[in-house]
Design an enzyme around this catalytic site. Sequence first.
Site, mmCIF file in Angstrom:
data_model
loop_
_atom_site.group_PDB
_atom_site.id
_atom_site.type_symbol
_atom_site.label_atom_id
_atom_site.label_comp_id
_atom_site.label_asym_id
_atom_site.label_seq_id
_atom_site.Cartn_x
_atom_site.Cartn_y
_atom_site.Cartn_z
ATOM 1 N N CYS A 71 0.841 -1.198 0.000
ATOM 2 C CA CYS A 71 0.000 0.000 0.000
ATOM 3 C C CYS A 71 0.879 1.252 0.000
ATOM 4 O O CYS A 71 1.907 1.318 0.689
ATOM 5 C CB CYS A 71 -0.922 -0.005 1.217
ATOM 6 S SG CYS A 71 -2.071 1.392 1.252
ATOM 7 N N CYS A 75 -0.038 4.970 6.938
ATOM 8 C CA CYS A 75 -0.741 4.740 8.200
ATOM 9 C C CYS A 75 0.236 4.106 9.195
ATOM 10 O O CYS A 75 0.782 3.022 8.953
ATOM 11 C CB CYS A 75 -1.943 3.836 7.991
ATOM 12 S SG CYS A 75 -3.102 4.445 6.729
ATOM 13 N N CYS A 78 0.101 0.273 10.318
ATOM 14 C CA CYS A 78 -0.212 -0.763 9.333
ATOM 15 C C CYS A 78 1.016 -1.472 8.786
ATOM 16 O O CYS A 78 1.947 -0.837 8.268
ATOM 17 C CB CYS A 78 -1.010 -0.154 8.184
ATOM 18 S SG CYS A 78 -1.609 -1.396 7.018
ATOM 19 N N CYS A 115 -16.199 -10.273 5.122
ATOM 20 C CA CYS A 115 -15.570 -8.993 4.786
ATOM 21 C C CYS A 115 -14.295 -9.245 4.001
ATOM 22 O O CYS A 115 -13.494 -10.111 4.362
ATOM 23 C CB CYS A 115 -15.245 -8.216 6.065
ATOM 24 S SG CYS A 115 -16.657 -8.005 7.163
ATOM 25 N N CYS A 146 -19.158 -7.378 2.869
ATOM 26 C CA CYS A 146 -18.528 -6.124 3.272
ATOM 27 C C CYS A 146 -17.166 -6.063 2.599
ATOM 28 O O CYS A 146 -16.496 -7.097 2.455
ATOM 29 C CB CYS A 146 -18.381 -6.068 4.798
ATOM 30 S SG CYS A 146 -17.542 -4.583 5.418
ATOM 31 N N CYS A 206 -19.748 0.794 7.727
ATOM 32 C CA CYS A 206 -18.998 0.197 8.827
ATOM 33 C C CYS A 206 -17.804 1.106 9.066
ATOM 34 O O CYS A 206 -16.934 1.234 8.189
ATOM 35 C CB CYS A 206 -18.553 -1.213 8.448
ATOM 36 S SG CYS A 206 -17.487 -2.017 9.676
ATOM 37 N N ARG A 278 -18.466 -3.527 17.260
ATOM 38 C CA ARG A 278 -17.674 -4.733 17.039
ATOM 39 C C ARG A 278 -16.360 -4.684 17.804
ATOM 40 O O ARG A 278 -15.574 -3.752 17.662
ATOM 41 C CB ARG A 278 -17.377 -4.919 15.545
ATOM 42 C CG ARG A 278 -16.541 -6.174 15.250
ATOM 43 C CD ARG A 278 -16.338 -6.397 13.779
ATOM 44 N NE ARG A 278 -17.624 -6.604 13.136
ATOM 45 C CZ ARG A 278 -17.987 -6.034 11.989
ATOM 46 N NH1 ARG A 278 -17.159 -5.225 11.371
ATOM 47 N NH2 ARG A 278 -19.166 -6.275 11.473
#
Length: 331
Positions: A71, A75, A78, A115, A146, A206, A278
Amino acid sequence: MNAIPQVAARPREEAAATVKPAARWTVAEVEALYQLPFMDLIHRAQQVHREHFDANEIQRSTLLSVKTGGCSEDCGYCSQAARYNTDTEREAMLPLDEVVAAAQAAKDKGASRFCMGAAWRGPKDKDLARVSEMIRAVKGLGLQTCVTLGMLKEGQAAELKEAGLDYYNHNLDTDASFYGQVITTHRHADRIDTLGQVREAGIKVCSGGIIGMGESRRNRAALIVQLANLDPPPESVPINNLVPIPGTPLANAAPIDGFEFVRTIAAARITMPNSFVRLSAGRQEMSDELQALCFLAGANSIFYGDKLLTTGNPEADRDEALFDRLGLRPI
């Protein structure tokens, strides 16, 4: 402080109607929730929970990384960011048959939602076509669908809706004022924009955050406010407990106090009474007793399976044993 709305219980996920917040929450109000004596806060959260849901039911979702690593974003939490030296390797998108097999296995284990996550800043149109094929196939198994694909461009949410997508996950991650200390390659407002596109397309939202990244209690309260004041609030609100990943900027982040984490769950439940809250990343590091406190505070959804994208998760057998001890039933 906002009053607790009195409505009939909604014991099943299908019956949990999307509603607008009765009033806009303020950071001061949510900070006041955090400051309540712990037993008083849990009592209030449990009251709200029972007014809107069956307190002994848990919704189970399974998360699969369909495209891992590489990616472009920075972040700080991550392992999939290409710029960090972690154990996560860049991988190609999974073939459709592997995704379908994983979805069937998740359904067989009791998951009701599947998901799919991809490590992108945002999907290219050719990638979106392949994800749409996955959505249609998973939907055909009778599972809710999802995806979490990063930031969306105009028209992409509509394409996902056409494929039959039920939920789009795009976490706010943290308070807008703290955001720049964790992520610099895009803005908090960019995430809000993607959530708006998802809503406009008629897809359920979500969205939640990560706790334990060095933020203050005020930052945590502000994150809850930003989520609760979305119009309407997210149908699903994942609360993640940071799992520090070696090689990332947050590798040495100090763990958050367990009671503070439970307070965050309770604040989410009180401010978003109709949402599924969640208990997400970090469960593997939690004791059964801490998880039980989170359920008592209003968490009524989990990620189910032995892996969450690239981090570990309690094995299904451990979860089954815990739910049996607590008398919790699947939705």
